[in-house]
Design a protein around this motif. Structure first.
Motif, PDB file in Angstrom:
ATOM      1  N   SER A  83       0.807  -1.217   0.000  1.00 33.19           N
ATOM      2  CA  SER A  83       0.000   0.000   0.000  1.00 33.19           C
ATOM      3  C   SER A  83       0.843   1.271   0.000  1.00 33.19           C
ATOM      4  N   LEU A  84       2.057   1.171   0.562  1.00 36.53           N
ATOM      5  CA  LEU A  84       2.907   2.354   0.714  1.00 36.53           C
ATOM      6  C   LEU A  84       4.353   1.972   0.436  1.00 36.53           C
ATOM      7  N   LEU A  85       4.955   2.654  -0.526  1.00 37.44           N
ATOM      8  CA  LEU A  85       6.368   2.472  -0.855  1.00 37.44           C
ATOM      9  C   LEU A  85       7.141   3.678  -0.355  1.00 37.44           C
ATOM     10  N   VAL A  86       8.203   3.433   0.405  1.00 38.38           N
ATOM     11  CA  VAL A  86       9.101   4.501   0.840  1.00 38.38           C
ATOM     12  C   VAL A  86      10.462   4.268   0.203  1.00 38.38           C
ATOM     13  N   ASN A  87      10.804   5.101  -0.777  1.00 42.80           N
ATOM     14  CA  ASN A  87      12.117   5.053  -1.417  1.00 42.80           C
ATOM     15  C   ASN A  87      13.076   5.911  -0.595  1.00 42.80           C
ATOM     16  N   ASN A  88      13.834   5.258   0.262  1.00 44.21           N
ATOM     17  CA  ASN A  88      14.703   5.987   1.178  1.00 44.21           C
ATOM     18  C   ASN A  88      16.184   5.686   0.984  1.00 44.21           C
ATOM     19  N   ALA A  89      16.528   4.543   0.436  1.00 41.19           N
ATOM     20  CA  ALA A  89      17.935   4.138   0.340  1.00 41.19           C
ATOM     21  C   ALA A  89      18.746   5.181  -0.431  1.00 41.19           C
ATOM     22  N   GLY A  90      19.960   5.432   0.030  1.00 39.14           N
ATOM     23  CA  GLY A  90      20.797   6.384  -0.677  1.00 39.14           C
ATOM     24  C   GLY A  90      22.079   6.674   0.069  1.00 39.14           C
ATOM     25  N   PHE A  91      22.981   7.374  -0.616  1.00 34.84           N
ATOM     26  CA  PHE A  91      24.209   7.849   0.012  1.00 34.84           C
ATOM     27  C   PHE A  91      24.665   9.090  -0.734  1.00 34.84           C
ATOM     28  N   GLY A  92      25.605   9.811  -0.133  1.00 34.74           N
ATOM     29  CA  GLY A  92      26.159  10.997  -0.772  1.00 34.74           C
ATOM     30  C   GLY A  92      27.671  10.887  -0.862  1.00 34.74           C
ATOM     31  N   LEU A  93      28.257  11.743  -1.669  1.00 35.12           N
ATOM     32  CA  LEU A  93      29.709  11.796  -1.841  1.00 35.12           C
ATOM     33  C   LEU A  93      30.231  13.097  -1.260  1.00 35.12           C
ATOM     34  N   VAL A  94      31.276  13.019  -0.458  1.00 28.34           N
ATOM     35  CA  VAL A  94      31.833  14.223   0.146  1.00 28.34           C
ATOM     36  C   VAL A  94      32.763  14.949  -0.823  1.00 28.34           C
ATOM     37  N   THR A  95      33.282  14.240  -1.804  1.00 26.10           N
ATOM     38  CA  THR A  95      34.221  14.848  -2.741  1.00 26.10           C
ATOM     39  C   THR A  95      33.490  15.671  -3.802  1.00 26.10           C
ATOM     40  N   PRO A  96      34.095  16.783  -4.260  1.00 23.74           N
ATOM     41  CA  PRO A  96      33.501  17.527  -5.377  1.00 23.74           C
ATOM     42  C   PRO A  96      33.436  16.667  -6.635  1.00 23.74           C
ATOM     43  N   PHE A  97      32.572  17.047  -7.551  1.00 22.64           N
ATOM     44  CA  PHE A  97      32.333  16.257  -8.754  1.00 22.64           C
ATOM     45  C   PHE A  97      33.630  15.957  -9.500  1.00 22.64           C
ATOM     46  N   GLU A  98      34.491  16.965  -9.657  1.00 22.07           N
ATOM     47  CA  GLU A  98      35.708  16.772 -10.465  1.00 22.07           C
ATOM     48  C   GLU A  98      36.721  15.856  -9.775  1.00 22.07           C
ATOM     49  N   GLU A  99      36.577  15.656  -8.472  1.00 19.26           N
ATOM     50  CA  GLU A  99      37.496  14.789  -7.740  1.00 19.26           C
ATOM     51  C   GLU A  99      36.940  13.387  -7.515  1.00 19.26           C
ATOM     52  N   SER A 100      35.669  13.190  -7.762  1.00 19.47           N
ATOM     53  CA  SER A 100      35.063  11.865  -7.617  1.00 19.47           C
ATOM     54  C   SER A 100      35.379  11.014  -8.839  1.00 19.47           C
ATOM     55  N   THR A 101      35.369   9.714  -8.657  1.00 18.01           N
ATOM     56  CA  THR A 101      35.503   8.835  -9.813  1.00 18.01           C
ATOM     57  C   THR A 101      34.165   8.766 -10.543  1.00 18.01           C
ATOM     58  N   LEU A 102      34.233   8.491 -11.805  1.00 18.59           N
ATOM     59  CA  LEU A 102      33.007   8.366 -12.579  1.00 18.59           C
ATOM     60  C   LEU A 102      32.162   7.209 -12.066  1.00 18.59           C
ATOM     61  N   ASP A 103      32.821   6.159 -11.605  1.00 18.28           N
ATOM     62  CA  ASP A 103      32.078   5.020 -11.051  1.00 18.28           C
ATOM     63  C   ASP A 103      31.288   5.425  -9.809  1.00 18.28           C
ATOM     64  N   ASP A 104      31.927   6.182  -8.922  1.00 15.68           N
ATOM     65  CA  ASP A 104      31.229   6.637  -7.717  1.00 15.68           C
ATOM     66  C   ASP A 104      30.051   7.542  -8.071  1.00 15.68           C
ATOM     67  N   GLU A 105      30.255   8.443  -9.019  1.00 16.89           N
ATOM     68  CA  GLU A 105      29.174   9.334  -9.431  1.00 16.89           C
ATOM     69  C   GLU A 105      28.012   8.553 -10.051  1.00 16.89           C
ATOM     70  N   SER A 106      28.342   7.549 -10.846  1.00 18.73           N
ATOM     71  CA  SER A 106      27.297   6.743 -11.480  1.00 18.73           C
ATOM     72  C   SER A 106      26.519   5.935 -10.442  1.00 18.73           C
ATOM     73  N   ARG A 107      27.228   5.401  -9.439  1.00 27.81           N
ATOM     74  CA  ARG A 107      26.561   4.646  -8.378  1.00 27.81           C
ATOM     75  C   ARG A 107      25.630   5.555  -7.584  1.00 27.81           C
ATOM     76  N   GLN A 108      26.097   6.770  -7.297  1.00 23.07           N
ATOM     77  CA  GLN A 108      25.252   7.711  -6.568  1.00 23.07           C
ATOM     78  C   GLN A 108      24.002   8.058  -7.365  1.00 23.07           C
TER      79      GLN A 108
END
Length: 253
Positions: A83-108
């Motif tokens: 009856s009720l779906l709660v989409n809550n799963a997630g994480f964030g990246l502390v690094t700026p976009f240019e310093e993150s890996t593309l894999d990490d950005e894609s996973r996020q």
């Protein structure tokens, strides 16, 4: 008729655990989704003992096709309707976009936007067929300001929730993006954020965020910004230059 069933992703900690707690207290049976099976079983046992509800555990990695497919199949099960779906799963990246890996950005991006979209799609069919259902997508006030790829993903969640609530609300399915600010959970510690620059007044308690989010969803609101202080801040953010809004949003990085 049996109790309604709520499915909560990221259910073992933070806002997900609080959603499970409040929904169990409101006499929902639960399907709890997370990667850590042992924590899921421990959480399920506590909820069953405290509230007398039925709790299914569904260990799944929502960064994988198999994990999403398993949860999607449960949502599509007409014999045990959710009856009720709660989409809550997630994480964030502390690094700026240019310093993150593309894999990490894609996973996020996947866990914050693609996975909720896929689970909404799985849930909507049975809900629309029954003519009732509720979906809550946990977003963030970061979605209203220039806040890197995390804010961009949350902006997608907010905009898509607004569309979905407008399109499906008249057919009995309410969709709400819940947009908290800083909340005292494990989220920021897990991403290694600097919490020293965040003033005390900016912190919210999980119970308030979940309580207001559930109430706004029940009332058919497409967007929930818990607390007056954050509602005011977001209203003001639309009046200031992007540079100032971005500076405020970069606290906690």
């Amino acid at each position: 008729m049996g109790r309604p069933i709520a499915l909560v992703t990221g259910a073992t900690a933070g806002l997900g655990a609080e959603f499970a707690q409040q929904l169990a207290k409101s006499h929902y049976d639960l399907v709890l989704v997370a990667r850590d099976a042992s924590r899921l079983h421990a959480k399920a046992a506590r909820l069953q003992q405290d509230f007398g509800v039925d709790v299914e555990v569904l260990p799944a990695d929502l960064l994988t096709d198999d994990g999403v497919a398993a949860v999607g199949a449960r949502l599509a099960d007409a014999g045990r309707p959710v009856s009720l779906l709660v989409n809550n799963a997630g994480f964030g990246l502390v690094t700026p976009f240019e310093e993150s890996t593309l894999d990490d950005e894609s996973r996020q991006l996947r866990i914050l936007a693609t996975t909720p979209m896929e689970l909404m799609h799985a849930a909507l069919g049975p809900m629309l067929e029954r003519g009732e259902g509720r979906i809550i997508n946990v977003a963030s006030v970061a979605g209203f300001i220039p806040r890197g790829s995390y804010g961009a993903a949350k902006a997608w969640v907010i905009n898509f929730s607004r569309f979905a609530n407008l399109r499906y609300g008249s057919r009995g399915v309410s969709v709400t993006a819940v947009c908290p600010g800083f909340v005292r959970t494990e989220f920021h510690q897990r991403m290694g954020a600097d919490l020293g620059r965040i003033p005390t007044w900016m912190w919210l308690k999980p119970a308030q965020v979940v309580r207001e989010g559930l109430a706004h969803n029940a009332a058919g609101r497409a967007v929930s910004i818990p607390s007056r202080r954050y509602s005011t801040l977001i209203a003001l953010s639309r009046l200031v230059p992007d540079k100032l809004a971005a500076a405020a949003g970069n606290r906690g990085r």
